[in-house]
Design an enzyme around this catalytic site. Structure first.
Site, PDB file in Angstrom:
ATOM      1  N   THR A   8       0.818  -1.207   0.000  1.00  0.00           N
ATOM      2  CA  THR A   8       0.000   0.000   0.000  1.00  0.00           C
ATOM      3  C   THR A   8       0.857   1.265   0.000  1.00  0.00           C
ATOM      4  O   THR A   8       1.830   1.363   0.730  1.00  0.00           O
ATOM      5  CB  THR A   8      -0.905  -0.015   1.236  1.00  0.00           C
ATOM      6  OG1 THR A   8      -1.636  -1.234   1.201  1.00  0.00           O
ATOM      7  CG2 THR A   8      -1.866   1.152   1.232  1.00  0.00           C
ATOM      8  N   GLY A  27     -10.739  -3.703  -1.607  1.00  0.00           N
ATOM      9  CA  GLY A  27     -10.475  -3.209  -0.254  1.00  0.00           C
ATOM     10  C   GLY A  27     -10.958  -1.785  -0.070  1.00  0.00           C
ATOM     11  O   GLY A  27     -11.758  -1.263  -0.862  1.00  0.00           O
ATOM     12  N   THR A  85      -4.008   2.740   5.653  1.00  0.00           N
ATOM     13  CA  THR A  85      -3.483   1.415   5.322  1.00  0.00           C
ATOM     14  C   THR A  85      -3.827   0.478   6.467  1.00  0.00           C
ATOM     15  O   THR A  85      -3.777   0.885   7.632  1.00  0.00           O
ATOM     16  CB  THR A  85      -1.960   1.460   5.082  1.00  0.00           C
ATOM     17  OG1 THR A  85      -1.518   0.122   4.799  1.00  0.00           O
ATOM     18  CG2 THR A  85      -1.191   1.986   6.279  1.00  0.00           C
ATOM     19  N   GLY A  86      -4.205  -0.749   6.137  1.00  0.00           N
ATOM     20  CA  GLY A  86      -4.545  -1.695   7.198  1.00  0.00           C
ATOM     21  C   GLY A  86      -5.635  -2.647   6.757  1.00  0.00           C
ATOM     22  O   GLY A  86      -5.903  -2.801   5.561  1.00  0.00           O
ATOM     23  N   THR A  87      -6.260  -3.281   7.722  1.00  0.00           N
ATOM     24  CA  THR A  87      -7.307  -4.264   7.434  1.00  0.00           C
ATOM     25  C   THR A  87      -8.527  -3.547   6.845  1.00  0.00           C
ATOM     26  O   THR A  87      -9.375  -3.045   7.583  1.00  0.00           O
ATOM     27  CB  THR A  87      -7.695  -5.017   8.714  1.00  0.00           C
ATOM     28  OG1 THR A  87      -7.820  -4.051   9.775  1.00  0.00           O
ATOM     29  CG2 THR A  87      -6.639  -6.015   9.131  1.00  0.00           C
ATOM     30  N   GLY A  88      -8.585  -3.514   5.534  1.00  0.00           N
ATOM     31  CA  GLY A  88      -9.525  -2.670   4.802  1.00  0.00           C
ATOM     32  C   GLY A  88     -10.979  -2.788   5.234  1.00  0.00           C
ATOM     33  O   GLY A  88     -11.701  -1.792   5.305  1.00  0.00           O
TER      34      GLY A  88
HETATM   35  N1  ASP Z   1      -5.975  -1.449   3.188  1.00  0.00           N
HETATM   36  C1  ASP Z   1      -5.519  -2.393   2.207  1.00  0.00           C
HETATM   37  C2  ASP Z   1      -6.667  -3.309   1.852  1.00  0.00           C
HETATM   38  O1  ASP Z   1      -7.423  -3.671   2.740  1.00  0.00           O
HETATM   39  C3  ASP Z   1      -4.365  -3.225   2.645  1.00  0.00           C
HETATM   40  C4  ASP Z   1      -3.182  -2.484   3.239  1.00  0.00           C
HETATM   41  O2  ASP Z   1      -3.264  -1.291   3.436  1.00  0.00           O
HETATM   42  O3  ASP Z   1      -2.144  -3.127   3.514  1.00  0.00           O
HETATM   43  O4  ASP Z   1      -6.774  -3.725   0.737  1.00  0.00           O
END
Ligand code: ASP
Length: 273
Positions: free
Chosen positions: A140, A170, A191-194
């Site tokens: 990301t 996502g 960024t993270g668990t979308g």
């Molecule tokens: N937020 C992104 C998604 O869920 C993944 C990430 O940011 O690492 O697709």
């Protein structure tokens, strides 16, 4: 000699009318190393890609540990055993063995993984040769900016998560979840668990807290990432800038690659806390 590990008979691969691979068959024994030799364009990489299930081909018969396998459907159990490591892209500045280990471990994982998890993963499980090579990092990417006229902008791009469902979309392309900008408040990229960022409309929530509650950027960003997100087991972080040029970069994971620059000042970058 014991039963071969991997047997493939009669592999043919065509691109349109052109045959790029035509191999009678091969049998790989356990514990052996093999070298594939051939001219450029001989089909060496194609053969490896076929064996890794990354490329469909016509195959008469394939056996893995004596079990027939349909390489077109490439079963999950085989995915956990066979991995193709290309010579160029790599995750860690470390041995080929550790890079392969990471790939196999990620495949064996039931859940999804963030690219930032690899930092922790590396520290915990694999040899301590230092962090992921920052030059080779993928995943990301987000940016937020404030221009000389007081306008803010945000952008987010992602490859998603390791082990994500096929076709998953996502939070990154969803305005308000992974990306949001409002001249009256701030610009945010997450960024993270979308899925969790979507449930909270996380990027918009930072802006709404500033707009409706009069929160500062720092308070609003910390509330979302450190309070609301963990409550629903969301992990990740964000980068944000407000219309006055304040910057917030909170995250609740082990690390987050981040940096900021202001005209006339030395740029700042960091990974861990
Ligand atoms: N937020 C992104 C998604 O869920 C993944 C990430 O940011 O690492 O697709």
């Amino acid at each position: 000699m014991s039963e071969p590990l991997f047997v493939i008979e009669r592999i043919r691969k065509q691109f349109g009318p052109r045959t790029v691979l035509d191999v009678g068959g091969l049998a790989l024994q356990t514990g052996q190393s093999y070298a594939l030799t051939g001219d450029n364009g001989a089909g060496k990489s194609t053969l490896l890609r076929v064996m890794a299930g990354l490329e469909p081909a016509q195959i008469a018969r394939a056996l893995y540990r004596g079990q027939p396998v349909d390489l077109h459907a490439y079963p999950e159990w085989l995915r956990r055993d066979v991995i193709y490591v290309h010579q160029h892209p790599y995750l860690f500045r470390t041995s080929v063995r550790d890079n392969i280990g990471y790939g196999l471990k990620a495949r064996g994982t039931q859940g999804t993984m963030l690219d930032h998890d690899a930092v922790a993963f590396k520290a915990a499980d694999l040899s301590p040769d230092g962090p992921i090579d920052p030059d080779k990092k993928f995943g990301t990417v987000g940016a937020v900016a404030l221009d000389a006229h007081g306008h803010v902008a945000a952008a987010t791009s992602t490859g998603g998560m390791t082990n994500k469902h096929l076709g998953r979309v996502g939070d990154a392309p969803l305005i308000g979840a992974g990306c949001y900008a409002n001249d009256a408040t701030c610009a945010v990229s997450t960024t993270g668990t979308g899925e969790m960022f979507m449930r909270l409309l996380a990027a918009y929530d930072v802006s709404a807290r500033m707009e409706y509650r009069g929160a500062t950027l720092e308070q609003a960003a910390a509330d979302v990432i450190m309070e609301r997100l963990p409550r629903i087991k969301g992990r990740g972080g964000l980068i944000a800038i407000d219309a006055k040029g304040n910057v917030a970069l909170p995250f609740n994971t082990e690390g987050m690659y981040r940096g900021f620059a202001r005209v006339g000042e030395t740029p700042v970058t960091a990974i861990y806390r």
